[in-house]
Design a protein around this motif. Sequence first.
Motif, PDB file in Angstrom:
ATOM      1  N   THR A  80       5.224  -5.141   0.707  1.00 20.91           N
ATOM      2  CA  THR A  80       5.982  -4.541   1.806  1.00 20.91           C
ATOM      3  C   THR A  80       6.302  -3.084   1.486  1.00 20.91           C
ATOM      4  O   THR A  80       6.163  -2.204   2.331  1.00 20.91           O
ATOM      5  N   ALA A  81       6.702  -2.850   0.229  1.00 24.88           N
ATOM      6  CA  ALA A  81       7.001  -1.477  -0.196  1.00 24.88           C
ATOM      7  C   ALA A  81       5.730  -0.633  -0.156  1.00 24.88           C
ATOM      8  O   ALA A  81       5.747   0.529   0.255  1.00 24.88           O
TER       9      ALA A  81
ATOM     10  N   ALA B  75      -1.228   7.475   9.629  1.00 20.13           N
ATOM     11  CA  ALA B  75      -0.044   8.340   9.528  1.00 20.13           C
ATOM     12  C   ALA B  75      -0.451   9.808   9.606  1.00 20.13           C
ATOM     13  O   ALA B  75       0.153  10.593  10.337  1.00 20.13           O
TER      14      ALA B  75
ATOM     15  N   ALA C 244       1.333  14.566   1.310  1.00 24.86           N
ATOM     16  CA  ALA C 244       0.118  13.761   1.427  1.00 24.86           C
ATOM     17  C   ALA C 244      -0.467  13.920   2.828  1.00 24.86           C
ATOM     18  O   ALA C 244      -1.681  14.081   3.002  1.00 24.86           O
ATOM     19  N   GLN C 245       0.387  13.884   3.831  1.00 23.79           N
ATOM     20  CA  GLN C 245      -0.101  14.039   5.206  1.00 23.79           C
ATOM     21  C   GLN C 245      -0.695  15.427   5.433  1.00 23.79           C
ATOM     22  O   GLN C 245      -1.732  15.578   6.061  1.00 23.79           O
TER      23      GLN C 245
ATOM     24  N   VAL D 145      12.391  -0.668   4.522  1.00 28.92           N
ATOM     25  CA  VAL D 145      12.172  -1.318   3.233  1.00 28.92           C
ATOM     26  C   VAL D 145      12.910  -0.586   2.110  1.00 28.92           C
ATOM     27  O   VAL D 145      12.896   0.635   2.039  1.00 28.92           O
TER      28      VAL D 145
ATOM     29  N   PHE E 167      10.637   1.416  11.268  1.00 25.46           N
ATOM     30  CA  PHE E 167      10.634  -0.036  11.055  1.00 25.46           C
ATOM     31  C   PHE E 167      11.882  -0.715  11.620  1.00 25.46           C
ATOM     32  O   PHE E 167      12.978  -0.171  11.551  1.00 25.46           O
TER      33      PHE E 167
ATOM     34  N   GLU F  27      -2.499   4.969   5.768  1.00 25.39           N
ATOM     35  CA  GLU F  27      -2.179   6.371   5.476  1.00 25.39           C
ATOM     36  C   GLU F  27      -2.979   7.324   6.363  1.00 25.39           C
ATOM     37  O   GLU F  27      -2.521   8.422   6.683  1.00 25.39           O
TER      38      GLU F  27
ATOM     39  N   LEU G  48       3.405   5.333  -7.634  1.00 24.37           N
ATOM     40  CA  LEU G  48       4.845   5.531  -7.422  1.00 24.37           C
ATOM     41  C   LEU G  48       5.609   4.247  -7.721  1.00 24.37           C
ATOM     42  O   LEU G  48       6.650   4.266  -8.371  1.00 24.37           O
ATOM     43  N   LEU G  49       5.067   3.127  -7.250  1.00 24.10           N
ATOM     44  CA  LEU G  49       5.755   1.852  -7.445  1.00 24.10           C
ATOM     45  C   LEU G  49       5.710   1.416  -8.908  1.00 24.10           C
ATOM     46  O   LEU G  49       6.671   0.849  -9.424  1.00 24.10           O
TER      47      LEU G  49
ATOM     48  N   PHE H 230       3.127  -1.033   1.750  1.00 26.05           N
ATOM     49  CA  PHE H 230       2.793  -0.721   3.144  1.00 26.05           C
ATOM     50  C   PHE H 230       3.730   0.349   3.701  1.00 26.05           C
ATOM     51  O   PHE H 230       3.302   1.264   4.410  1.00 26.05           O
ATOM     52  N   TYR H 231       4.985   0.238   3.365  1.00 30.46           N
ATOM     53  CA  TYR H 231       5.962   1.222   3.847  1.00 30.46           C
ATOM     54  C   TYR H 231       5.552   2.633   3.412  1.00 30.46           C
ATOM     55  O   TYR H 231       5.526   3.566   4.220  1.00 30.46           O
ATOM     56  N   LEU H 232       5.199   2.774   2.134  1.00 28.52           N
ATOM     57  CA  LEU H 232       4.784   4.085   1.626  1.00 28.52           C
ATOM     58  C   LEU H 232       3.511   4.567   2.325  1.00 28.52           C
ATOM     59  O   LEU H 232       3.398   5.724   2.716  1.00 28.52           O
ATOM     60  N   ARG H 233       2.559   3.646   2.481  1.00 30.47           N
ATOM     61  CA  ARG H 233       1.292   4.039   3.110  1.00 30.47           C
ATOM     62  C   ARG H 233       1.505   4.412   4.570  1.00 30.47           C
ATOM     63  O   ARG H 233       0.867   5.320   5.086  1.00 30.47           O
ATOM     64  N   SER H 234       2.412   3.710   5.222  1.00 32.78           N
ATOM     65  CA  SER H 234       2.657   3.996   6.635  1.00 32.78           C
ATOM     66  C   SER H 234       3.264   5.386   6.825  1.00 32.78           C
ATOM     67  O   SER H 234       3.289   5.916   7.924  1.00 32.78           O
ATOM     68  N   ARG H 235       3.747   5.961   5.715  1.00 27.20           N
ATOM     69  CA  ARG H 235       4.280   7.323   5.781  1.00 27.20           C
ATOM     70  C   ARG H 235       3.245   8.344   5.339  1.00 27.20           C
ATOM     71  O   ARG H 235       3.564   9.525   5.162  1.00 27.20           O
ATOM     72  N   GLY H 236       2.037   7.855   5.070  1.00 29.52           N
ATOM     73  CA  GLY H 236       0.956   8.778   4.747  1.00 29.52           C
ATOM     74  C   GLY H 236       0.601   8.885   3.280  1.00 29.52           C
ATOM     75  O   GLY H 236      -0.289   9.630   2.907  1.00 29.52           O
ATOM     76  N   VAL H 237       1.303   8.127   2.423  1.00 31.19           N
ATOM     77  CA  VAL H 237       0.994   8.190   0.995  1.00 31.19           C
ATOM     78  C   VAL H 237      -0.242   7.319   0.732  1.00 31.19           C
ATOM     79  O   VAL H 237      -0.230   6.129   1.034  1.00 31.19           O
ATOM     80  N   PRO H 238      -1.316   7.896   0.199  1.00 33.57           N
ATOM     81  CA  PRO H 238      -2.530   7.109  -0.050  1.00 33.57           C
ATOM     82  C   PRO H 238      -2.257   5.924  -0.971  1.00 33.57           C
ATOM     83  O   PRO H 238      -1.356   5.973  -1.809  1.00 33.57           O
ATOM     84  N   GLU H 239      -3.051   4.892  -0.815  1.00 31.04           N
ATOM     85  CA  GLU H 239      -2.795   3.629  -1.512  1.00 31.04           C
ATOM     86  C   GLU H 239      -2.590   3.801  -3.016  1.00 31.04           C
ATOM     87  O   GLU H 239      -1.643   3.269  -3.588  1.00 31.04           O
TER      88      GLU H 239
END
Lengths: 251, 423
Positions: B370-371, A78, A107-108, A90, A86, A75, B388-389, B373-382
């Motif tokens: 995988t989900a 990002a 968040a960003q 997903v 991707f 994060e 959310l999940l 990581f996808y969310l985090r890769s968009r900037g959503v903190p862990e």
Amino acid sequence: MLEIKNLHVKLEEEDKVILRGVDLKVEAGKVHAIMGPNGSGKSTLSYVLSGRDGYEVTEGSATLEDQELLEMEPEERAAAGLFLAFQYPVEIPGVGNMTFLRTALNAQRKARGEDEVSAGDFLKLVREKAASLKIDADMMKRPVNVGFSGGEKKRNEILQMALLEPKMCILDETDSGLDVDAMKLVSEGVNALRDEGRAFLVITHYQRLLDHIKPDVVHIMANGRIVQTGGPELALEVEKNGYADILAGVQ
Amino acid sequence: MALPQAKLDQLSARIAGLHFPATGWQGKARGEALERLGAMGLPGKRDEYWRYTDPTALTAPETKAVEGRGEAAFESIDAVKLVFVDGVFDAAASDDPALAGVEITRLAEVADIHWAGDLYGQLEAAGQTPVQRPLAAIGSAFATDGVLIRATAAAGRPVALVYRSESYSSDVILHHVVKLEEGAELTLLESGDAAARLLTVMEVDVAKDARFHHVRSQGRTPERLVATHIFARIAEGALFKSFTVAANGVLTRNEAVLDIVGDDAVAHVAGVAVGDGRDFLHDDTVFITHGAERCESRQVFKKVLKNGATGVFQGKILVKPGAQKTDGYQISQSLLLDGDSQFLAKPELEIYADDVKCSHGSTSGAIDDTALFYLRSRGVPEKAAQSLLVLAFLAEALAEIEDEAIAEDLRARLEGWLDRHDG
Ligand SMILES: Nc1ncnc2c1ncn2[C@@H]1O[C@H](COP(=O)(O)OP(=O)(O)OP(=O)(O)O)[C@@H](O)[C@H]1O
Ligand SMILES: [Mg+2]
């Protein structure tokens, strides 16, 4: 913008080495393309850069505008401006696409010390970007990527990119699964984002995408390394003759 | 059949010191419940119906005091609030129980002639077969208080039962009776912690074309013990929906016994439980009987478990001969946030009609990496991504709450719980 030095990566769980010394430098304002045979490590490179678990960096470094990428959480990368479209987007049942996009954007912004976007402004922004990618409003209401066709998923990736306005955009085979018209739309979306302060790393197997998104530099990746770098003509050569000659030349 | 001496002694010890009024319809109904109890004895670890959940803490003569952390839910909902403190109705703390189309009486103050006389203990008694539920019989015999609610029309506001405990050393037994007359509609809310150990029975009679909604938020006191029982009889064209959210507590056993007796009726029971820690056990035990045609039943239970928590689900659909065109759906799922937690499920179908559609499924799984990581890769903190999940996982159950404001109240509460329990 992005600088990768001598990057060696193996799988965490197995003794399998995937990247064997990748060197790559992408300057701001440029578009670089990476081509290469299946299994050469292109997606792995993009995952390692964006911080996915399961890989171990044994040597080398990667920086985004002088920040050590490999030490940051996904994060944080990002928020620092890295974006990966991707190869296989997903599906997330139960999380609405709109909720997802707004949560990500805010968040960003929060991480960068900026104000959150109001619900109204956000809605306007999404509508506008979605319309330009011909993504219908109905798709936005569904859960993230659930029930989206292959091409719709790829367009959704580009929508996210357009919304988040990252500095360093990595596109992993965004063209695969797109029909001819969608490829044009997606390329226009990418081209609209091209500017001085932004760079692209476009992973693809086909020249067709590069007809629309004209790369400044083309790299060939094989067996975990960049084995050749050239101009747009390199992609044309691959299209015509495949990888055999290039790989033979390397050995 | 006489009980063995050891079982008799155990039962005597559990009910020692408990009393009930000896006269009137209550005396009769409670006396009958005591007789049922005497014939059954208390549940034991070896009973089939208690295979996954050890009832010892519920059957022990005494319960130890706990440190309370009662928390009322639904504060944003405009309802007629009826407050029980340590199991006793508190008129001063409650709203005026005047609601058009609804008649509310307190069990401890009820007259000798009352509509509930025909119902009290009756649905519980019917629900003792084919599976014995001795704790419910304790509830009918020894309840110290409760409410008797009769709706004759569509109620303008929900009725909210709010439980509070002052001592948290108390052992509380409550018995409610709810009767919806033909075409009536009522929403009943329950929230808070009544006691260190709470035992409840709620009997619900839903007449033709009536609609009953029940939404319950069980308190957050970490060490509380709870055993609840809902017995419902659902008539032609009627609707019954019950939803429960629970977090914390060392032991919660929520039983629902739904008897669909009229054609074209609908019965849903759903729940969300969030469990943290080795001491946590949450058990949903459901028995739905389809005894009429073209009825629909749904069971949707979701649990989020971590740090060694245990979730239990026992759900049965019984389709009687002649209950054609039954549509029965049952799903029980757990999200295990670590490898220590466990989910034990026993789904059962027993079908004696040929033209029915019944499905059941039970799963337990981890957060989808995988989900995440996808969310985090968009900037959503862990942590936010995980929340959310988790909420996405719970969504199907939460969707069972019809009233959007009530659902939102619980959703916000759940988000708060998830945030506090992160890490
Ligand atoms: N988690 C994993 N477990 C096992 N093998 C893996 C894993 N991740 C990558 N690999 C292997 O590493 C190699 C590189 O994979 P990668 O996905 O990076 O290739 P690619 O260049 O993107 O290929 P393609 O063009 O087919 O998308 C492949 O041999 C792949 O099987
Ligand atoms: Mg790939």
